[in-house]
Design an enzyme around this catalytic site. Structure first.
Site, PDB file in Angstrom:
ATOM      1  CD  GLU A   1      -1.652   5.182   5.783  1.00 46.48           C
ATOM      2  OE1 GLU A   1      -2.828   5.136   5.257  1.00 46.48           O
ATOM      3  OE2 GLU A   1      -1.360   4.939   6.824  1.00 46.48           O
TER       4      GLU A   1
ATOM      5  CG  HIS B   1      -2.027   0.904   1.244  1.00 49.58           C
ATOM      6  ND1 HIS B   1      -1.796   2.193   1.569  1.00 49.58           N
ATOM      7  CD2 HIS B   1      -3.265   0.986   0.789  1.00 49.58           C
ATOM      8  CE1 HIS B   1      -3.023   2.999   1.179  1.00 49.58           C
ATOM      9  NE2 HIS B   1      -3.879   2.175   0.957  1.00 49.58           N
TER      10      HIS B   1
END
Ligand code: F3S
Length: 670
Positions: free
Chosen positions: A126, A124
């Site tokens: 993030e 991901h």
């Protein structure tokens, strides 16, 4: 179909902020933007932004010149900032503040020698970004199995989590890591918005027959939401839009719950609700509704359905709602939306922006009001109408009058019907004006106050003279004072209250009784027809001291009095406020005296007997002698008196017992 929608469905704070800002960038003239990676996991938003000029690049290597880079909510590694700085690339950082906080925690603890553990999805963006703040040295754990397989680090461990990670799995991993890692510092960085959304969706899924989770297949928080809902409601679906669900007639007579991931636009949620609610509507109705297109610049009418401190939501009868931000409701910053509108009100607005992705139409009531005001100003100029505004300040050559949202310049020569030495005295006042000149392009308005005031004055004067008559009462305003009286405006015409008319008492100056600006009751005493001069009366007849004295004093009364004035032939004594009587020199003592001062002094209190009263001429004769024992007269030469102070001969040789012998009383008039 019983449809229930989760309150937390749709954009979270961070995503809403970033998407809104990206759309603003798309509207900026002369500047190019692109996002580093898709701004959110939603293809519709990404392609809509691209159409509007904000494209996507997957690496800074593909960046064109003069393009500003938008950093999305997920954040980026530290190295990306360094590259942007080194290459002098302008950027707009829309990293969610909650993610930024994780960057700071990781960077600080990494610098202190901690081993960073990130609980999250290693692919991901993030998590990739967070790892970039500890030189990509973090251990990333996605599930309990990986936690169990972890060889506990020897150094101190700092644990953070991806903001959208599943809370339940996170708790299990933390429980295990706490046992295996000796020295740990744990930061629960799962975002509240995520937690709340997951908790609400789980509860909703438990109450319905069918649960629909709207969001992208590659949106991690949407997939986690789906897993949570599926665990509670067996008939759960995850779909990017209502179309992806196929025939929704199969949900008829069922309870359907709807939730959505943090990157799902409101329009997708609203479309799903509309479709489910309107399955029974015929084709013609749906077509008619879909044709009601609203464009920027339109003026629309709707019904207020929600009033909050920051915005007002308006139902416009189309698939998107209208939103009026608080700043666009009124020119008056002290007013809140609640002060201006309430739920159920019909309201008109000017369409500032149509944003299908956010599912909203931004409206401005303020701008529409401004258009209407300008029209009113143009009409006022055409028709010579009088408008009213407030004087806001003095500028070079005149004053500024504010009329609603517009500033009107009034030259000094036209600011009043009389010459003003200081225009500041008008500031704060509400004034009438006519529109003299307008320039639409420059939004310049010139006004004329003088012409209105003069016309008003003429009207008032005309009306006044038609009705004026002696004895008529008015409430007037004191305009100016002179040594001989006060000029009072009694409705467009000034009259004079002579100083002697201002008070029953003796006064030195009109300002002893009235001030400029006072509102006073007056009546017309006299009108000079030829010169149009008006004399006004002010004193209240009921307070006439001579009338009051009449009811209290009688011949033969003995009263206390104060000596106020002395002349060669006698002394005047005040027996009531402003009522004086004369004690003739022959009545001061029971012997002959040369002058009143031989026996009396100013201010002295004496007992006197009232020996005569002439109410008509306001004369009262007093005697001290009448209260004294009788003494044999001493024969002496009378003192010589000056011709001008000489008393009438009838006083000199005998006691004055009648009022006809007294001299003039003080000059008080009725
Ligand atoms: Fe930020 Fe939480 Fe959304 S971290 S991007 S507000 S889910």
């Amino acid at each position: 179909m019983d449809i229930r929608v989760a309150k937390t469905a749709g954009f979270c704070f961070g995503v809403a902020r970033a998407v809104d800002r990206a759309y603003q960038c798309a509207e900026e003239d002369g500047k190019k933007y692109c996002t580093l990676g898709p701004i959110i996991h939603n293809a519709q938003v990404v392609s809509d932004l691209a159409e509007k000029g904000v494209g996507v690049i997957d690496s800074l290597d593909n960046l064109q010149d003069d393009v500003t880079v938008i950093i999305r909510t997920h954040g980026v590694p530290k190295s990306v900032y360094q590259e942007l700085e080194n290459r002098g690339i302008p950027y707009l950082d829309l990293t969610c503040p909650f993610v930024k906080k994780i960057h700071t925690l990781v960077s600080t603890h990494h610098a202190e020698g901690c081993q960073i553990i990130i609980i999250g999805d290693s692919r991901h963006p993030e998590v990739i970004g967070i790892n970039g703040w500890c030189d990509n040295s973090a251990i990333i754990i996605e599930n309990l199995e990986q936690a169990e397989a972890l060889l506990p680090p020897e150094k101190k461990v700092c644990i953070v989590a991806q903001t959208t990670f599943n809370k339940n799995i996170y708790k299990k991993i933390i429980f295990f890591l706490k046992k295996t890692c000796q020295n740990t510092v744990i930061f629960d960085t799962i975002c509240n918005a995520t937690e709340e959304r997951q908790a609400e969706s789980q509860m909703l899924a438990g109450e319905v027959d069918v649960m629909v989770v709207l969001g992208g297949q590659n949106s991690s928080n949407t997939q986690k939401l789906y897993q949570i809902c599926k665990g509670v409601c067996p008939e759960a679906y995850c779909a990017e839009s209502i179309e992806a669900l196929g025939d929704i007639k199969r949900f008829q007579n069922k309870r359907v719950g709807i939730t959505a991931g943090a990157s799902t636009p409101a329009v997708i949620i609203k479309e799903a609700i509309n479709k489910m609610e309107n399955q029974d509507k015929d084709f013609a109705t749906l077509l008619e509704e879909s044709l009601k297109a609203i464009n920027t610049g339109d003026i629309v009418t709707g019904t207020v359905i929600e009033v909050g401190p920051t915005e007002v939501i308006v139902d416009l009868g189309v698939k998107q709602d209208g939103v009026i931000p608080a700043s666009e409701i009124s020119d008056d910053p002290s007013l809140t939306p609640e002060d201006i509108v309430k739920v159920g009100d019909e309201i008109q607005g000017y369409v500032v922006r149509v944003n299908d992705v956010e599912g909203k139409i931004t409206l401005s009531k303020k701008r529409l009001d401004s258009f209407k005001t300008w029209d009113a100003i143009e009409a006022a100029r055409e028709n010579g109408d009088i408008l009213e505004g407030k004087v806001d300040g003095v500028v070079n050559g005149g004053i500024i009058v504010t009329y609603k949202s517009f500033r009107v310049f009034v030259p000094a020569s036209l600011a009043n019907d009389r010459y003003l030495t200081d225009l500041n005295e008008l500031v704060g006042k509400t004034v009438p004006f006519k529109v003299l000149e307008i320039n639409k392009g420059r939004k310049r308005i010139v006004g004329n106050i003088k012409t209105v005031l003069m016309a008003q004055k003429q009207e008032l004067e005309k009306a006044f003279w038609e009705a004026a008559e002696v004895g008529k009462k008015y409430t007037g305003i004191v305009k100016s004072l002179t040594s001989f009286g006060a000029f009072v405006d009694i409705g467009g015409v000034d009259g004079l209250v002579h100083i002697s008319e201002l008070s029953w008492a003796r006064i030195k100056h009109p300002s002893d009784v009235v001030s400029v600006g006072d509102s006073i009751e007056v009546y017309i005493k006299d009108i000079a027809e030829d010169t149009k001069k008006i004399s006004l009366g002010y004193k209240n007849p009921l307070e006439n001291p001579w009338e009051i004295a009449k009811s209290k004093l009688n011949v033969g009364d003995v009263v206390s009095a104060k000596i106020v004035r002395m002349l060669p032939f006698g002394a005047f004594a005040e027996i009531m406020p402003t009522v004086d009587g004369l004690i003739h020199i022959s009545q001061i003592a029971n012997k002959r005296i040369g002058k009143p001062q031989d026996e009396l002094s100013i201010g002295q209190e004496v007992d006197v007997k009232i020996v005569d009263i002439d109410w008509e001429n306001k004369k009262i004769a007093l005697s001290i002698r009448a209260l004294l024992p009788v003494e044999e007269p001493v024969v002496e030469e009378a003192p010589a008196v000056e011709a001008e102070d000489a008393e009438p001969t009838s006083y000199t040789d005998e006691v004055v017992n009648t009022i006809g012998d007294a001299v003039e009383a003080p000059a008080t008039e009725e």
